[in-house]
Design a protein around this motif. Structure first.
Motif, PDB file in Angstrom:
ATOM      1  N   GLU A 180      55.284 -31.866   7.327  1.00  0.00           N
ATOM      2  CA  GLU A 180      56.164 -32.535   6.361  1.00  0.00           C
ATOM      3  C   GLU A 180      55.529 -32.565   4.977  1.00  0.00           C
ATOM      4  O   GLU A 180      56.203 -32.424   3.973  1.00  0.00           O
ATOM      5  N   ARG A 181      54.217 -32.779   4.960  1.00  0.00           N
ATOM      6  CA  ARG A 181      53.550 -32.937   3.664  1.00  0.00           C
ATOM      7  C   ARG A 181      52.370 -31.977   3.563  1.00  0.00           C
ATOM      8  O   ARG A 181      51.685 -31.694   4.544  1.00  0.00           O
ATOM      9  N   LEU A 182      52.115 -31.507   2.346  1.00  0.00           N
ATOM     10  CA  LEU A 182      51.038 -30.546   2.114  1.00  0.00           C
ATOM     11  C   LEU A 182      49.682 -31.119   2.538  1.00  0.00           C
ATOM     12  O   LEU A 182      48.854 -30.415   3.132  1.00  0.00           O
ATOM     13  N   GLU A 183      49.466 -32.399   2.240  1.00  0.00           N
ATOM     14  CA  GLU A 183      48.187 -33.031   2.577  1.00  0.00           C
ATOM     15  C   GLU A 183      47.932 -32.970   4.087  1.00  0.00           C
ATOM     16  O   GLU A 183      46.787 -32.886   4.524  1.00  0.00           O
ATOM     17  N   GLU A 184      49.008 -33.069   4.866  1.00  0.00           N
ATOM     18  CA  GLU A 184      48.832 -33.020   6.320  1.00  0.00           C
ATOM     19  C   GLU A 184      48.410 -31.621   6.769  1.00  0.00           C
ATOM     20  O   GLU A 184      47.517 -31.478   7.617  1.00  0.00           O
ATOM     21  N   LYS A 204      58.917 -25.759   4.111  1.00  0.00           N
ATOM     22  CA  LYS A 204      57.956 -26.850   4.300  1.00  0.00           C
ATOM     23  C   LYS A 204      56.553 -26.282   4.185  1.00  0.00           C
ATOM     24  O   LYS A 204      56.357 -25.080   4.331  1.00  0.00           O
ATOM     25  N   PRO A 205      55.562 -27.156   3.989  1.00  0.00           N
ATOM     26  CA  PRO A 205      54.169 -26.673   4.040  1.00  0.00           C
ATOM     27  C   PRO A 205      53.907 -26.057   5.410  1.00  0.00           C
ATOM     28  O   PRO A 205      54.235 -26.670   6.434  1.00  0.00           O
ATOM     29  N   ASP A 263      52.579 -23.144   0.613  1.00  0.00           N
ATOM     30  CA  ASP A 263      53.237 -24.395   0.244  1.00  0.00           C
ATOM     31  C   ASP A 263      54.756 -24.182   0.290  1.00  0.00           C
ATOM     32  O   ASP A 263      55.230 -23.054   0.501  1.00  0.00           O
TER      33      ASP A 263
END
Lengths: 474, 474
Positions: free
Chosen positions: B234-238, B279-280, B260
């Protein structure tokens, strides 16, 4: 930069006085200390430095080199003193720069699997520091060498087949140049395409291009499972054949070491190894997950059996594994005990794996013709083997015979597409192999690098690159 | 060796005439050919060479360099022409030495897992030759580069996380020096401690220290099992968090690539990837035995799940794997299609793995502030990521904004202990990062190496080491 004659033009007393004025009691010039820093295992009549400086940090090294440069006084970096090719002989006197007091582990970055250490930290001291964090530094030359010395000689050891040599695990360096300036090479990134690879130029340069004072090194997580194993063969060719096939299959063994019957006999007696016969023997280690280690061991068992190997004896308890590898690391002393009073030096041939059996067979034939006691032990997964040549230090003739045998084994390795030295370096003792191995052209390039980075020829002069290649105007 | 002023003092016409007298029709100087050999992707107004020589062997290269040396005429080695940092721009004119005709695979030593090739062999041509023997060469910069060019720029690609970069896989080289002499570096042995590491000095030197004409390279057995996988977050950081933990666990993934959402969108459209969301995303590959691959995949699945990753979608059929990696290798073109008519260049930051999330977050913030379309793709297992900066080539202002953003991202990487360039090199385009990354002292050492090996400054002048550092008398 000016080019100067290679010959010594300095006044040693003035240089030592200037060093003493700066460093006081950290500079020592007693005979025993000088003897300790200039004499080397197996080297005939080591030449002593004029003085020894016990450095406490990079600043000391920079100041000392600057003073030496001003006096055109040779300076030789000194770690644990365990190099084997005369790297520390002070052939033109000068300053021995003892870095063993620079023994701080500066950073352990567990998340990045890297560390930063001073050059005088030994491999065992680093491992003692890392163990609690589940990390280890794999490279293990037999001796408990300093990491600075290991980088300077491009050392490796039994784990190099899996983890690489100092060439691969060194990320960056702090180096004092011949002018006494401090530079940094490399970064903590795993790879970089930013300019010339200074890190790998200094690694292996034996203190002749700069003095390494700090290192960034890769470290590794201690594997979930470690299993050591021993297997014995009837014939040396069979043991070597098993090694060759193992490597050609790409089996990721962590260690695969050969001991010939003579070396095995020496180790059984010296290290009181029980349950083994005097036969060609492989010591192995497998690293990985439990399932991965089992799979590797099974694959190797099939290979060994194909070559007539006996039962694979496993050691998985730390204590049992340590006893085995302690015996391996004591091979040098065990071999020397075969002939009390003898001195020894080790050959260090390293060949493409497909030529390993031929290289060992030729080396054995040469040793038999020379009539010397010469057990074989080796990091055979890399194609690297050592023949320990024992000789009576009182007999010039025997030493000459050992030297001639050593030269012939280097030639064999070079002729097979390999190198005269897999891991011990050039120092003084292998200078004569350089032109055969590299050719005159590449050697002239090396000499021009030496002149560019050390125009006054003060950094460990006379080592690594033969002096004749360093003649001005070449 | 004499030190000469860095400025051009040659008569190009005389040099070209001398080359033509030696090489005849192999020397070409038509505008189209010169244009093809001087203009480079993303580089403003590339400078053209005066002529192009299509070399057929090391002898041609040696003769050409000797003629260029006699005329102090620049000479620029040229492979597939796919370098990204202006390495091929002929900033002072000169000869472009096209090596693509030197495309013979000279030896395949399957038993030693090494090959010898001419510099103009491409990575795809080598792999086509190796496949029937169950071998492969893993390094894969996006383009079908020549192996000589890959060594010269210290290239890597998606497999470097497992197999290393050109630094690790190059065993030895044939090099033509600035004087037109042919030297050989390295041996076929896996390791050596014999003198200065010339191989790794030439690798990454971008044709500024010598011209690579042949290479000995390590190759690898095609793994028993290869499984590619895709997982979306869901998120790039993940996604980045999952990569960091994977590497810290020492999981031996063969590839682990980040795209990304913007890059994923571009790839879905350009390569018609089906079944994925914008999504990432991580593309992965696992190599090993069947059991080993299953174990790695399971360990990674647990990591991805810990970071909120979706289902791991596997591709084990060659055809499916190829489609996936073709999409990854087309990322550059997919990204450019986001803005038709735009030009692009790629940043190349590489940081310690623990800083990867911070580095990407800072780079994204900078890109948003700069208001440029800038998808991210990267070899994140190495800490290396590319941001593709799209700009209107007709707008000086936009190009300047892209350049400023690129410089800021380089600074971010260097500040975090990393490098401005993980794999694309310095060329012309990253010259300004060199002093920040290495410091003035190390840069001066690089400049002294350049002066020592190329005293007339004819080898790809103006590249790799900033000219100011090459000023005589430093």
């Amino acid at each position: 930069m000016a080019t100067l004659p290679a010959h010594r033009t300095t006044d040693a007393e003035a240089a030592v006085a200037a060093l003493r004025a700066r460093f006081g009691a950290a500079l020592q010039s007693g005979q025993a200390i000088r003897q300790q820093h200039g004499a080397q295992e197996g080297m005939a009549g080591g030449s002593l430095p004029d003085a020894v400086l016990f450095a406490t940090g990079t600043g000391d090294v920079a100041d000392a080199v600057a003073i030496c440069a001003a006096h055109r006084f040779p300076v030789i970096a000194h770690g644990a003193g365990t190099s084997l090719e005369g790297q520390l002989c002070a052939v033109r006197g000068g300053l021995s720069l003892d870095l063993t007091g620079m023994n701080r582990v500066l950073e352990v970055n567990a998340a990045d699997l890297d560390v930063r250490v001073e050059a005088g930290v030994t491999r065992e001291a680093l491992n003692a520091e890392l163990r609690a964090q589940g990390l280890f530094f794999p490279l293990d030359p037999g001796a408990n060498a300093t990491l600075g010395g290991m980088a300077a000689t491009r050392a490796s050891g039994t784990n190099a087949v899996r983890y690489g040599t100092m060439r691969e695990v060194t990320l960056g360096l702090t180096v004092v140049t011949a002018a006494g300036e401090v530079i940094r090479t490399g970064t903590r990134a795993r790879k970089s395409a930013a300019g010339y690879d200074l890190t790998r130029l200094f690694v292996g340069s034996e203190g002749t291009l700069g003095i390494i004072t700090e290192l960034s090194l890769r470290v590794f997580g201690i594997p979930e499972q470690i299993a050591s194993a021993v297997v014995q063969f009837e014939r040396l060719e069979e043991a070597v054949g098993a090694v060759m096939l193992t490597m050609q299959m790409g089996l990721p063994v962590a260690r695969i070491e050969l001991l010939d019957p003579l070396q095995m006999d020496a180790c059984i007696r010296y290290s009181k190894l029980e349950g083994f016969e005097v036969k060609p023997t492989l010591f192995l280690e497998f690293h990985g997950s439990a399932a991965g280690v089992a799979e590797q061991a099974e694959a190797f068992r099939a290979v060994a059996s194909e070559f007539g190997g006996g039962t694979l004896t496993f050691a998985t308890l730390t204590e049992d594994r340590n006893r085995l590898w302690k015996a391996r690391h004591s091979a040098w002393f065990a071999a020397k005990a075969l002939r009390p009073g003898a001195e020894a030096f080790a050959t260090d041939a390293c060949v493409p794996i497909s030529r390993l059996a031929d290289a060992i067979a030729e080396a054995r034939a040469e040793a038999e013709a020379a009539g010397l006691i010469a057990p074989i032990v080796g990091h055979v997964g890399d194609g690297n083997f050592h023949m320990l040549l024992l000789f009576d230090p009182a007999s010039h003739e025997e030493r000459a015979r050992a030297e001639a045998l050593s030269a012939r084994i280097a030639d064999i390795a070079i002729r097979m597409g390999g190198t005269a030295t897999g891991e011990h370096g050039i120092g003084l003792h292998k200078l004569s192999t350089m032109e055969t191995e590299h050719g005159a052209g590449a050697l002239a390039v090396m000499a021009s690098l030496k002149r560019a980075l050390d125009p006054l020829d003060i950094l460990n002069p006379g080592k690594t690159v033969p002096l004749s290649s360093q003649a001005p105007g070449h």
